[in-house]
Scaffold this motif. Sequence first.
Motif, PDB file in Angstrom:
ATOM      1  N   CYS A  22       0.870  -1.173   0.000  1.00 52.55           N
ATOM      2  CA  CYS A  22       0.000   0.000   0.000  1.00 52.55           C
ATOM      3  C   CYS A  22       0.906   1.222   0.000  1.00 52.55           C
ATOM      4  CB  CYS A  22      -0.911  -0.004   1.213  1.00 52.55           C
ATOM      5  SG  CYS A  22      -1.888   1.508   1.412  1.00 52.55           S
ATOM      6  N   VAL A  23       0.855   1.981  -1.080  1.00 53.62           N
ATOM      7  CA  VAL A  23       1.680   3.180  -1.207  1.00 53.62           C
ATOM      8  C   VAL A  23       0.827   4.393  -0.894  1.00 53.62           C
ATOM      9  CG1 VAL A  23       3.099   4.578  -2.730  1.00 53.62           C
ATOM     10  CG2 VAL A  23       3.139   2.082  -2.924  1.00 53.62           C
ATOM     11  N   ALA A  24       1.383   5.272  -0.076  1.00 51.77           N
ATOM     12  CA  ALA A  24       0.656   6.471   0.328  1.00 51.77           C
ATOM     13  C   ALA A  24       1.252   7.704  -0.321  1.00 51.77           C
ATOM     14  CB  ALA A  24       0.711   6.624   1.840  1.00 51.77           C
ATOM     15  N   ALA A  25       0.377   8.577  -0.772  1.00 52.57           N
ATOM     16  CA  ALA A  25       0.790   9.881  -1.277  1.00 52.57           C
ATOM     17  C   ALA A  25       0.489  10.904  -0.199  1.00 52.57           C
ATOM     18  CB  ALA A  25       0.046  10.221  -2.554  1.00 52.57           C
ATOM     19  N   ALA A  28       2.817  13.244   5.245  1.00 54.96           N
ATOM     20  CA  ALA A  28       2.654  12.913   6.656  1.00 54.96           C
ATOM     21  C   ALA A  28       2.504  11.421   6.914  1.00 54.96           C
ATOM     22  CB  ALA A  28       1.431  13.650   7.204  1.00 54.96           C
ATOM     23  N   PHE A  29       2.848  10.604   5.920  1.00 54.70           N
ATOM     24  CA  PHE A  29       2.644   9.160   6.056  1.00 54.70           C
ATOM     25  C   PHE A  29       3.246   8.627   7.348  1.00 54.70           C
ATOM     26  CE2 PHE A  29       2.085   4.819   4.923  1.00 54.70           C
ATOM     27  CZ  PHE A  29       3.260   4.160   5.287  1.00 54.70           C
ATOM     28  N   SER A  30       4.455   9.060   7.669  1.00 56.41           N
ATOM     29  CA  SER A  30       5.157   8.488   8.814  1.00 56.41           C
ATOM     30  C   SER A  30       4.497   8.831  10.147  1.00 56.41           C
ATOM     31  CB  SER A  30       6.616   8.960   8.825  1.00 56.41           C
ATOM     32  OG  SER A  30       6.674  10.372   8.951  1.00 56.41           O
ATOM     33  N   THR A  31       3.530   9.728  10.144  1.00 58.83           N
ATOM     34  CA  THR A  31       2.856  10.088  11.392  1.00 58.83           C
ATOM     35  C   THR A  31       1.547   9.334  11.594  1.00 58.83           C
ATOM     36  OG1 THR A  31       1.596  11.929  10.430  1.00 58.83           O
ATOM     37  CG2 THR A  31       3.838  12.400  11.206  1.00 58.83           C
ATOM     38  N   TYR A  32       1.171   8.502  10.616  1.00 60.89           N
ATOM     39  CA  TYR A  32      -0.103   7.794  10.694  1.00 60.89           C
ATOM     40  C   TYR A  32       0.073   6.356  11.134  1.00 60.89           C
ATOM     41  CZ  TYR A  32      -2.670  11.493   8.302  1.00 60.89           C
ATOM     42  OH  TYR A  32      -3.270  12.668   7.972  1.00 60.89           O
ATOM     43  N   ARG A  33      -0.847   5.911  11.978  1.00 64.07           N
ATOM     44  CA  ARG A  33      -1.003   4.487  12.219  1.00 64.07           C
ATOM     45  C   ARG A  33      -1.629   3.886  10.969  1.00 64.07           C
ATOM     46  NH1 ARG A  33      -3.702   2.672  17.741  1.00 64.07           N
ATOM     47  NH2 ARG A  33      -1.633   3.344  18.388  1.00 64.07           N
ATOM     48  N   MET A  34      -1.165   2.713  10.568  1.00 64.22           N
ATOM     49  CA  MET A  34      -1.654   2.070   9.357  1.00 64.22           C
ATOM     50  C   MET A  34      -2.313   0.744   9.699  1.00 64.22           C
ATOM     51  SD  MET A  34      -0.897   4.191   6.997  1.00 64.22           S
ATOM     52  CE  MET A  34      -1.293   3.193   5.558  1.00 64.22           C
ATOM     53  N   GLY A  35      -3.312   0.400   8.905  1.00 66.19           N
ATOM     54  CA  GLY A  35      -4.010  -0.849   9.141  1.00 66.19           C
ATOM     55  C   GLY A  35      -4.398  -1.532   7.841  1.00 66.19           C
ATOM     56  N   TRP A  36      -4.617  -2.819   7.931  1.00 64.93           N
ATOM     57  CA  TRP A  36      -5.174  -3.618   6.832  1.00 64.93           C
ATOM     58  C   TRP A  36      -6.515  -4.180   7.297  1.00 64.93           C
ATOM     59  CZ3 TRP A  36      -3.534  -3.887   1.898  1.00 64.93           C
ATOM     60  CH2 TRP A  36      -2.219  -3.520   1.616  1.00 64.93           C
ATOM     61  N   SER A  71       4.147  -4.747   8.063  1.00 62.00           N
ATOM     62  CA  SER A  71       5.380  -3.980   8.214  1.00 62.00           C
ATOM     63  C   SER A  71       5.234  -2.684   7.433  1.00 62.00           C
ATOM     64  CB  SER A  71       6.590  -4.773   7.724  1.00 62.00           C
ATOM     65  OG  SER A  71       6.460  -5.094   6.347  1.00 62.00           O
ATOM     66  N   ARG A  72       6.169  -1.764   7.647  1.00 64.61           N
ATOM     67  CA  ARG A  72       6.115  -0.499   6.917  1.00 64.61           C
ATOM     68  C   ARG A  72       7.509   0.016   6.661  1.00 64.61           C
ATOM     69  NH1 ARG A  72       2.725   3.508  10.417  1.00 64.61           N
ATOM     70  NH2 ARG A  72       3.290   4.981   8.758  1.00 64.61           N
ATOM     71  N   ASP A  73       7.616   0.811   5.618  1.00 66.98           N
ATOM     72  CA  ASP A  73       8.867   1.480   5.281  1.00 66.98           C
ATOM     73  C   ASP A  73       8.516   2.952   5.093  1.00 66.98           C
ATOM     74  OD1 ASP A  73      11.142   2.579   4.141  1.00 66.98           O
ATOM     75  OD2 ASP A  73      11.555   0.833   2.904  1.00 66.98           O
ATOM     76  N   ASN A  74       8.772   3.744   6.100  1.00 65.73           N
ATOM     77  CA  ASN A  74       8.368   5.150   6.043  1.00 65.73           C
ATOM     78  C   ASN A  74       9.146   5.935   4.984  1.00 65.73           C
ATOM     79  OD1 ASN A  74       6.402   4.829   8.010  1.00 65.73           O
ATOM     80  ND2 ASN A  74       7.711   5.535   9.681  1.00 65.73           N
ATOM     81  N   ALA A  75      10.343   5.472   4.676  1.00 63.14           N
ATOM     82  CA  ALA A  75      11.125   6.151   3.634  1.00 63.14           C
ATOM     83  C   ALA A  75      10.481   5.972   2.257  1.00 63.14           C
ATOM     84  CB  ALA A  75      12.546   5.624   3.619  1.00 63.14           C
ATOM     85  N   LYS A  76       9.714   4.894   2.113  1.00 64.39           N
ATOM     86  CA  LYS A  76       9.052   4.613   0.842  1.00 64.39           C
ATOM     87  C   LYS A  76       7.545   4.877   0.893  1.00 64.39           C
ATOM     88  CE  LYS A  76      12.353   1.056  -0.611  1.00 64.39           C
ATOM     89  NZ  LYS A  76      12.533  -0.353  -1.042  1.00 64.39           N
ATOM     90  N   ASN A  77       7.074   5.394   2.012  1.00 65.99           N
ATOM     91  CA  ASN A  77       5.632   5.655   2.178  1.00 65.99           C
ATOM     92  C   ASN A  77       4.800   4.401   1.882  1.00 65.99           C
ATOM     93  OD1 ASN A  77       6.243   8.293   2.782  1.00 65.99           O
ATOM     94  ND2 ASN A  77       4.825   9.194   1.321  1.00 65.99           N
ATOM     95  N   THR A  78       5.266   3.273   2.354  1.00 63.72           N
ATOM     96  CA  THR A  78       4.629   2.008   2.000  1.00 63.72           C
ATOM     97  C   THR A  78       4.407   1.143   3.240  1.00 63.72           C
ATOM     98  OG1 THR A  78       5.683   2.055  -0.180  1.00 63.72           O
ATOM     99  CG2 THR A  78       4.788  -0.049   0.555  1.00 63.72           C
TER     100      THR A  78
END
Length: 121
Positions: A22-25, A28-36, A71-78
Amino acid sequence: QVQLVESGGGLVQAGGSLRLSCVAAGRAFSTYRMGWFRQAPGKEREFVAGISWRADSTAYADSVKGRFTISRDNAKNTVYLQMNSLKPEDTAVYYCAAGRGSDYTTGYDYWGQGTQVTVSS
């Protein structure tokens, strides 16, 4: 504002694996909790997995514990969802979501369009 785009779904046999992305545009991606989440035909959408913004905390639905990994990679907004040992009951449309709520299962403000996962028996 965050735009989310999922990919990686498809058709797989039971016991197989898939990795969803899941790629985010948005800056502020790195400040969000992410879910599936996922939604099977005729069923309500359900929580699958969540990860904190620093990736130091995760949560899983009981039905996927030990088989799925978020998992997440904040450098890739993914954000990723590695799905192993897939079962036919995992068949659903999978959505990623971003939010700042305090609960992994609720409080998401942004949603992707979803990606279909089909597991054949």
